[in-house]
Enzyme design. Structure first.
Site, PDB file in Angstrom:
ATOM      1  N   GLU A  34      57.650 -21.161 -32.474  1.00 23.49           N
ATOM      2  CA  GLU A  34      56.851 -22.133 -31.709  1.00 23.49           C
ATOM      3  C   GLU A  34      56.884 -23.522 -32.366  1.00 23.49           C
ATOM      4  O   GLU A  34      55.888 -24.226 -32.435  1.00 23.49           O
ATOM      5  CB  GLU A  34      55.409 -21.617 -31.557  1.00 23.49           C
ATOM      6  CG  GLU A  34      54.588 -22.285 -30.458  1.00 23.49           C
ATOM      7  CD  GLU A  34      55.269 -22.329 -29.107  1.00 23.49           C
ATOM      8  OE1 GLU A  34      55.743 -21.286 -28.638  1.00 23.49           O
ATOM      9  OE2 GLU A  34      55.348 -23.421 -28.530  1.00 23.49           O
TER      10      GLU A  34
HETATM   11  C1  LIG Z   1      60.670 -13.077 -34.382  1.00 21.46           C
HETATM   12  C2  LIG Z   1      61.048 -14.292 -33.592  1.00 21.46           C
HETATM   13  C3  LIG Z   1      60.568 -14.452 -32.304  1.00 21.46           C
HETATM   14  C4  LIG Z   1      60.940 -15.556 -31.538  1.00 21.46           C
HETATM   15  N1  LIG Z   1      60.534 -15.651 -30.225  1.00 21.46           N
HETATM   16  C5  LIG Z   1      61.083 -16.605 -29.429  1.00 21.46           C
HETATM   17  C6  LIG Z   1      60.885 -16.603 -28.014  1.00 21.46           C
HETATM   18  O1  LIG Z   1      60.154 -15.756 -27.481  1.00 21.46           O
HETATM   19  N2  LIG Z   1      61.506 -17.539 -27.260  1.00 21.46           N
HETATM   20  C7  LIG Z   1      62.320 -18.478 -27.809  1.00 21.46           C
HETATM   21  O2  LIG Z   1      62.863 -19.283 -27.066  1.00 21.46           O
HETATM   22  N3  LIG Z   1      62.539 -18.528 -29.148  1.00 21.46           N
HETATM   23  C8  LIG Z   1      61.950 -17.610 -29.956  1.00 21.46           C
HETATM   24  N4  LIG Z   1      62.190 -17.624 -31.317  1.00 21.46           N
HETATM   25  C9  LIG Z   1      63.015 -18.665 -31.882  1.00 21.46           C
HETATM   26  C10 LIG Z   1      62.217 -19.643 -32.742  1.00 21.46           C
HETATM   27  O3  LIG Z   1      61.405 -20.445 -31.941  1.00 21.46           O
HETATM   28  C11 LIG Z   1      63.227 -20.427 -33.594  1.00 21.46           C
HETATM   29  O4  LIG Z   1      63.693 -19.550 -34.594  1.00 21.46           O
HETATM   30  C12 LIG Z   1      62.628 -21.670 -34.200  1.00 21.46           C
HETATM   31  O5  LIG Z   1      62.396 -22.623 -33.205  1.00 21.46           O
HETATM   32  C13 LIG Z   1      63.513 -22.299 -35.274  1.00 21.46           C
HETATM   33  O6  LIG Z   1      64.829 -22.444 -34.831  1.00 21.46           O
HETATM   34  P1  LIG Z   1      66.025 -21.895 -35.748  1.00 21.46           P
HETATM   35  O7  LIG Z   1      65.722 -20.491 -36.072  1.00 21.46           O
HETATM   36  O8  LIG Z   1      67.293 -22.199 -35.062  1.00 21.46           O
HETATM   37  O9  LIG Z   1      65.923 -22.722 -37.088  1.00 21.46           O
HETATM   38  P2  LIG Z   1      66.566 -24.158 -37.358  1.00 21.46           P
HETATM   39  O10 LIG Z   1      66.264 -25.062 -36.205  1.00 21.46           O
HETATM   40  O11 LIG Z   1      67.973 -23.984 -37.747  1.00 21.46           O
HETATM   41  O12 LIG Z   1      65.729 -24.652 -38.604  1.00 21.46           O
HETATM   42  C14 LIG Z   1      66.027 -24.294 -39.960  1.00 21.46           C
HETATM   43  C15 LIG Z   1      65.205 -25.170 -40.890  1.00 21.46           C
HETATM   44  O13 LIG Z   1      65.554 -26.546 -40.717  1.00 21.46           O
HETATM   45  C16 LIG Z   1      64.410 -27.314 -40.380  1.00 21.46           C
HETATM   46  N5  LIG Z   1      64.770 -28.307 -39.355  1.00 21.46           N
HETATM   47  C17 LIG Z   1      65.474 -28.107 -38.228  1.00 21.46           C
HETATM   48  N6  LIG Z   1      65.589 -29.262 -37.535  1.00 21.46           N
HETATM   49  C18 LIG Z   1      64.926 -30.197 -38.237  1.00 21.46           C
HETATM   50  C19 LIG Z   1      64.697 -31.595 -38.069  1.00 21.46           C
HETATM   51  N7  LIG Z   1      65.137 -32.252 -37.003  1.00 21.46           N
HETATM   52  N8  LIG Z   1      64.025 -32.254 -39.052  1.00 21.46           N
HETATM   53  C20 LIG Z   1      63.555 -31.611 -40.130  1.00 21.46           C
HETATM   54  N9  LIG Z   1      63.736 -30.283 -40.345  1.00 21.46           N
HETATM   55  C21 LIG Z   1      64.411 -29.589 -39.412  1.00 21.46           C
HETATM   56  C22 LIG Z   1      63.387 -26.327 -39.832  1.00 21.46           C
HETATM   57  O14 LIG Z   1      62.060 -26.789 -40.001  1.00 21.46           O
HETATM   58  C23 LIG Z   1      63.711 -25.082 -40.643  1.00 21.46           C
HETATM   59  O15 LIG Z   1      63.020 -25.112 -41.860  1.00 21.46           O
HETATM   60  C24 LIG Z   1      61.785 -16.545 -32.105  1.00 21.46           C
HETATM   61  C25 LIG Z   1      62.249 -16.383 -33.422  1.00 21.46           C
HETATM   62  C26 LIG Z   1      61.914 -15.280 -34.147  1.00 21.46           C
HETATM   63  C27 LIG Z   1      62.491 -15.108 -35.530  1.00 21.46           C
END
Ligand SMILES: Cc1cc2nc3c(=O)[nH]c(=O)nc-3n(C[C@H](O)[C@H](O)[C@H](O)COP(=O)(O)OP(=O)(O)OC[C@H]3O[C@@H](n4cnc5c(N)ncnc54)[C@H](O)[C@@H]3O)c2cc1C
Length: 592
Positions: free
Chosen positions: A438
């Site tokens: 989220e």
């Molecule tokens: C158990 C689980 C349930 C989930 N449920 C849903 C769901 O129901 N629907 C859905 O759509 N998604 C869902 N998600 C996805 C979740 O919302 C994403 O994992 C989350 O938004 C982070 O994206 P990412 O994993 O690609 O991490 P990344 O975006 O790759 O981030 C990795 C790190 O980099 C940092 N970062 C990334 N971009 C920036 C920036 N611009 N500036 C500074 N720091 C940054 C982040 O803060 C983080 O620390 C779920 C994930 C999990 C693990």
């Protein structure tokens, strides 16, 4: 383990003294939400979730949800029957309009119920939570026809909802998504693409699942400006409301995870699936932003709920387990952990932060209610702003606290906390996702500094600080404990002002420096907001004691907890100011 007891007295204290449930019940839309009736419903909810959801928490962790060879997903033993009882009892519809079969109660009341449900079983609670998000979207932006078709079944919980944003290359950067939507001759759309991490994307709890899917229409502008939102039902719905053909969407796998094992986290494949556009094309991101406050509040609440559950386990363990001898205890007898000063420190650190977080989360929820429903435009305006400001605090600070609180609860258990038997390790594993989904907490901090501080040219944060100053004035007129709380809060407010001023002035000319300090700033603002509301709790408790109202021991404890928070936790903010105002030089200079 069915060892969760809803903290009804603490909840009620906040509802009456920090926020104003009786006042909310005078707002025209909520006139039927008589506080006494609400307290009765909360008591019933506490019983329901403790008895029905809490005992399944361990079962869910051990069994996990499983994907079968035919693509269906089986939830752990007992989930389906408990979900049926949840639907029959009508808990899912409490905060939704009566027009669609809901209870028409304030979001605040739904929030308290959600706290209990999440504390009882976080992994289970995610299914209703995602459904709630989908209902919210349809209520705001669905067409009349879409609302008529889908909402009654979703409000009861007979059908559930999902949110499909994430793709392998599009996590925090939602604008990078590539799922496509092409128009069909009959006015519907065909959706093709792959989504990952979709919570409850497939399961056996309900007759149908409504997927809300973000996708791009032909010639959509790049990035977030070109995202549209679609309803994609798992089973298509016939004109008469009956369920029809299976849509071409399937769960192709589910993830193995660190926690919330009962919640199926699905990879979803859409292969020309029939979808229906919500609102206008290319407006999907704007719609999502509008709904974000509710969803992020719900996730912040997870930190509170699971923290409370872990705290209860820690207190119970500390009463039972005996080790060493507490100072002053009789010779030859070992003392219960709860008598040892360092264990008491851990317990009170948890208790105080839980109470502070509950105050912030409920104020956030009340603000959402008043922003949407108060008859006075100026009240609506201020509460909209306050909800905007508080949401990243509840989500970011609340979920970080969730991890810290469960870690402390584990520490109270010693080695037994690290082994799975006591159940506290599960709380720690479960809550670790909350700072990630989220919108990661890094994204929350950027939202706070990049968008929320600038609201009304900085006026919203200034008004927030003025409210804290008002409480300090009240405390200044008091004596004893309350005067001490006032001094600490005054110092905390100075730290918040210093950090805010730096970000507003220096930070504006150097955005990299501002972003470098965003995470410590969020913490600073969250801890201060908690201190402010703990101080208000103490004032209220003192007033009630003076008037001879309420349970004196309970009220005295409110003052003890507030004093501890303001004395020992709030001063953390002074150590955070240098991290906010350091700029980015070291971050740029560092080699990794
Ligand atoms: C158990 C689980 C349930 C989930 N449920 C849903 C769901 O129901 N629907 C859905 O759509 N998604 C869902 N998600 C996805 C979740 O919302 C994403 O994992 C989350 O938004 C982070 O994206 P990412 O994993 O690609 O991490 P990344 O975006 O790759 O981030 C990795 C790190 O980099 C940092 N970062 C990334 N971009 C920036 C920036 N611009 N500036 C500074 N720091 C940054 C982040 O803060 C983080 O620390 C779920 C994930 C999990 C693990």
């Amino acid at each position: 383990m069915s060892d969760y007891v809803a903290p009804l007295a603490d909840m009620r204290f906040v509802l009456e003294n920090v926020v104003d449930l009786p006042g909310l019940a005078k707002v025209p839309r909520f006139e039927h939400a008589d506080p006494e009736m609400v307290y009765g419903a909360l008591e019933e909810a506490g019983r329901f979730f403790s008895q029905e959801f809490a005992p399944l928490n361990r079962v869910g962790d051990e069994q996990h949800s499983r994907r079968n060879d035919d693509g269906s997903v089986s939830t752990p033993d007992g989930f389906s029957a408990a979900y049926r009882r949840y639907v029959d009892a009508g808990w899912g519809g409490v905060p939704f309009p009566a027009d669609y079969g809901g209870g028409g109660f304030p979001w605040l009341v739904g929030t308290v119920i959600q706290e209990m449900m999440t504390a009882a079983n976080m992994a289970f609670s995610l299914c209703p939570l995602l459904t709630q998000g989908a209902i919210d979207m349809l209520l705001h932006y669905g067409s009349e026809e879409q609302r008529e078709i889908y909402l009654p079944k979703m409000v009861t919980g007979e059908w559930t909802g999902t949110m499909n944003l994430t793709e392998p290359q599009a996590g925090s950067d939602v604008g990078a998504l590539t799922t496509k939507a092409v128009p069909a001759d009959d006015g519907s759309w065909r959706i093709t693409g792959q989504k990952i991490f979709i919570t409850y994307g497939e399961h056996d709890l309900a007759d149908n699942i409504l997927h809300l899917v973000l996708a791009r229409v032909p010639d959509a502008p790049p990035g977030t400006k070109g995202i549209s939102c679609f309803i994609v039902p798992k089973l298509l719905v016939n004109d008469d409301g009956s369920l029809g053909e299976r849509n071409s969407v399937e769960c192709v796998s589910i993830e193995r995870k660190m926690g919330i094992n009962a919640s199926p986290t699905c990879v979803m494949a859409y292969d020309g699936a029939v979808g229906y556009l919500i609102g206008e094309p290319n407006e999907g991101m704007r719609y999502m932003f509008k709904m974000m406050n509710n969803a992020r509040l719900s996730v912040g609440l997870e930190g509170l709920a699971v923290g409370e559950r872990a705290y209860q386990a820690a207190v119970a363990y500390a009463r039972e387990r005996r080790q060493g001898r507490a100072p002053g205890a009789p010779a030859g007898e070992s003392s219960p952990l709860i008598d040892l000063p360092d264990v008491r420190r851990m317990l009170l650190t948890m208790k105080a932060q839980i109470e502070a977080l509950r105050c912030v989360a409920y104020l956030n929820a009340e603000s959402i209610d008043l922003a949407n429903n108060h008859p006075d435009e100026s009240v609506r305006q201020w509460r909209t702003e306050l909800a905007d400001l508080l949401t990243p605090l509840t989500k970011g600070w609340g979920t970080d606290l969730g991890v810290e609180l469960t870690s402390l609860a584990l520490q109270v258990h010693g080695g037994m906390g690290y082994v799975e038997e006591t159940g506290v390790a599960q709380h720690y594993r479960d809550i670790r996702i909350a700072p990630i989904y989220e919108g990661t907490n890094g994204i929350q901090a950027m939202d706070l500094v990049g968008r929320k501080l600038g609201l009304r040219g900085g006026g919203v944060m200034a008004d927030f600080q003025a409210q804290i100053a008002g409480t300090i004035d009240e405390l200044g007129r008091a004596e004893g404990d309350l005067a001490v709380i006032g001094d600490r809060l005054d110092a905390g407010l100075s730290a918040l002002r210093d950090a805010t001023d730096w970000l507003m002035h220096e930070g504006l000319s150097d955005p990299v420096a501002a972003l470098a300090g965003a995470t410590p700033y969020l913490r600073l603002a969250g801890v201060t907001a908690g201190g402010w509301l703990m101080a208000r709790s103490a004032l209220a408790a003192q007033r009630l004691l003076g008037d001879g109202l309420g349970d004196a021991e309970f009220l005295e404890q409110k003052i003890v907890t507030a004093r501890f928070y303001c004395d020992q936790i709030l001063p953390q903010v002074h150590g955070l100011v240098p991290a906010v105002t350091a700029g980015a030089d070291d971050l740029v200079a560092a080699h990794f």
